[in-house]
Scaffold this active site. Structure first.
Site, PDB file in Angstrom:
ATOM      1  N   HIS A 181     -28.432   8.105 -11.210  1.00 44.07           N
ATOM      2  CA  HIS A 181     -27.760   7.238 -10.225  1.00 44.07           C
ATOM      3  C   HIS A 181     -27.792   7.629  -8.876  1.00 44.07           C
ATOM      4  O   HIS A 181     -28.101   7.164  -7.854  1.00 44.07           O
ATOM      5  CB  HIS A 181     -26.077   6.613 -10.666  1.00 44.07           C
ATOM      6  CG  HIS A 181     -26.082   5.815 -11.500  1.00 44.07           C
ATOM      7  ND1 HIS A 181     -26.598   6.217 -12.970  1.00 44.07           N
ATOM      8  CD2 HIS A 181     -25.682   4.695 -11.571  1.00 44.07           C
ATOM      9  CE1 HIS A 181     -26.200   5.241 -13.746  1.00 44.07           C
ATOM     10  NE2 HIS A 181     -25.795   4.268 -13.140  1.00 44.07           N
ATOM     11  N   HIS A 222     -20.865  11.702 -15.702  1.00 42.09           N
ATOM     12  CA  HIS A 222     -21.516  12.952 -15.283  1.00 42.09           C
ATOM     13  C   HIS A 222     -20.455  13.971 -15.018  1.00 42.09           C
ATOM     14  O   HIS A 222     -19.419  13.725 -14.553  1.00 42.09           O
ATOM     15  CB  HIS A 222     -22.445  12.803 -14.156  1.00 42.09           C
ATOM     16  CG  HIS A 222     -23.872  12.285 -14.443  1.00 42.09           C
ATOM     17  ND1 HIS A 222     -24.814  12.639 -15.174  1.00 42.09           N
ATOM     18  CD2 HIS A 222     -24.038  10.957 -14.465  1.00 42.09           C
ATOM     19  CE1 HIS A 222     -25.857  11.914 -15.362  1.00 42.09           C
ATOM     20  NE2 HIS A 222     -25.306  10.886 -14.810  1.00 42.09           N
ATOM     21  N   ASP A 226     -23.763  17.869 -12.286  1.00 44.73           N
ATOM     22  CA  ASP A 226     -24.908  16.800 -12.057  1.00 44.73           C
ATOM     23  C   ASP A 226     -25.131  16.205 -10.907  1.00 44.73           C
ATOM     24  O   ASP A 226     -25.872  15.781 -10.210  1.00 44.73           O
ATOM     25  CB  ASP A 226     -24.606  15.652 -13.206  1.00 44.73           C
ATOM     26  CG  ASP A 226     -24.430  16.349 -14.574  1.00 44.73           C
ATOM     27  OD1 ASP A 226     -24.932  17.473 -14.709  1.00 44.73           O
ATOM     28  OD2 ASP A 226     -23.813  15.869 -15.284  1.00 44.73           O
TER      29      ASP A 226
END
Length: 312
Positions: A181, A222, A226
């Site tokens: 994302h 996450h 990350d």
């Protein structure tokens, strides 16, 4: 009033047709790059699906973001996805604004070639990273006790290749470092930062990227690492890849006849010619950059070409 609306609609239609013709010509020259970028998107999805088969759920790792950010919960996990969808759709719509608006700076096809190059390099690094070390997923469907935390062995190769889209993408596990994302978000924001024209939108886009980072961690999609790794990795990728690619032509001047970026060879030739004229005390006139006819190994002006040919 009706006459005015009809006249403006006619202008808009002509603008759309003219831009479509231009973009189709660019697409004919660059379709291979776009196709390669789209194929790499599928490969990235296939790799994310593959790592889910080897994911092993376990206790959630200690995370600084989990300590300081309150957990949104499963019922509010949609918030981060909604914001990401807003960023994604807004950027896609902006890339097609040359078809409608009179003021334009980019070519849609060339811009998407550039964006896909950024995405492909970032996703390639991401695949290497999450296959190197598989962390227990912090998301709700990746935790111990969830039926989706482990995938049964595929019954056929077709089951793997189809990647169960979109459910397989939404409920994947194991593809953690680093956040996909954030790859899309940062690539889109960096691209608008360079080619966008509205300063307040640029500032707003960066603010949304920061909010997106916090929401991803708060949604437990996450780990904090990350997101942190994505911030410096994607920015470095965009910085270095952008330097390797030819610069996009700027359409704001409106007087440039060149549709595609010049090659490095053409740029070097122009620079040498300009430097030579400056050393001789001559000014460099952009209108002087016109084709010259070559006769007997010499470059001649268009007006002298016929004379030279007759005298040869």
């Amino acid at each position: 009033m009706t006459l005015y609306i009809g006249r403006e609609a006619s202008k808009l239609w002509k603008r759309v047709c003219a831009e479509t013709t231009t973009e189709l010509n660019l697409l004919a020259d660059n379709w291979k790059y776009l196709l390669a970028g789209l194929v790499c998107q599928y490969i990235h999805g296939l790799a994310a699906r593959g790592v889910h088969y080897i994911h092993r759920p376990g206790p959630t790792l200690q995370d600084l973001g989990f300590i300081f950010l309150p957990e949104l919960g499963q019922d509010k996990a949609y918030i981060s996805e909604t914001l990401f969808s807003l960023i994604f759709l807004s950027f896609v719509l902006w890339t097609f604004h040359p078809f409608i608006l009179k003021s334009k700076r980019i070519y849609t096809v060339l811009l998407w070639c550039r964006v896909l190059a950024f995405l492909v390099v970032s996703q390639f690094l991401r695949i290497i990273t999450f296959y190197s070390t598989q962390l227990p997923g912090p998301n709700y469907h990746c935790r111990e006790g969830s039926k989706l935390a482990r995938l049964p062995h595929p019954q056929s190769i077709l089951e793997v290749l189809l990647i169960n889209f979109p459910r397989g993408v939404m409920y994947g596990c194991g593809d953690l470092i680093f956040s996909s994302h954030m790859i899309f978000t940062l690539v889109f924001v960096r691209t608008y930062q360079k080619y966008g024209t509205r300063r307040f939108i640029k500032q707003f886009a960066w603010m949304l990227a920061v909010i997106q980072s916090f929401l991803i961690v708060a949604s437990r999609k996450h780990y904090t690492v990350d997101v942190v790794v994505a911030w410096y990795t994607v920015n470095l990728v965009v910085f270095f890849v952008d330097k390797k690619l030819p610069e996009l032509p700027d359409r704001t001047s409106g007087n440039s006849p060149i549709l595609l970026p010049l090659s490095m060879k053409d740029k070097d030739s122009w620079n040498k010619e300009e430097n030579h004229k400056l050393l001789n005390g001559n000014s460099v006139d952009p209108a002087d950059r016109r084709p010259r006819t070559q006769v007997n190994g010499k470059n001649l002006e268009d007006g002298n070409a016929d004379t030279a040919m007759n005298g040869a």
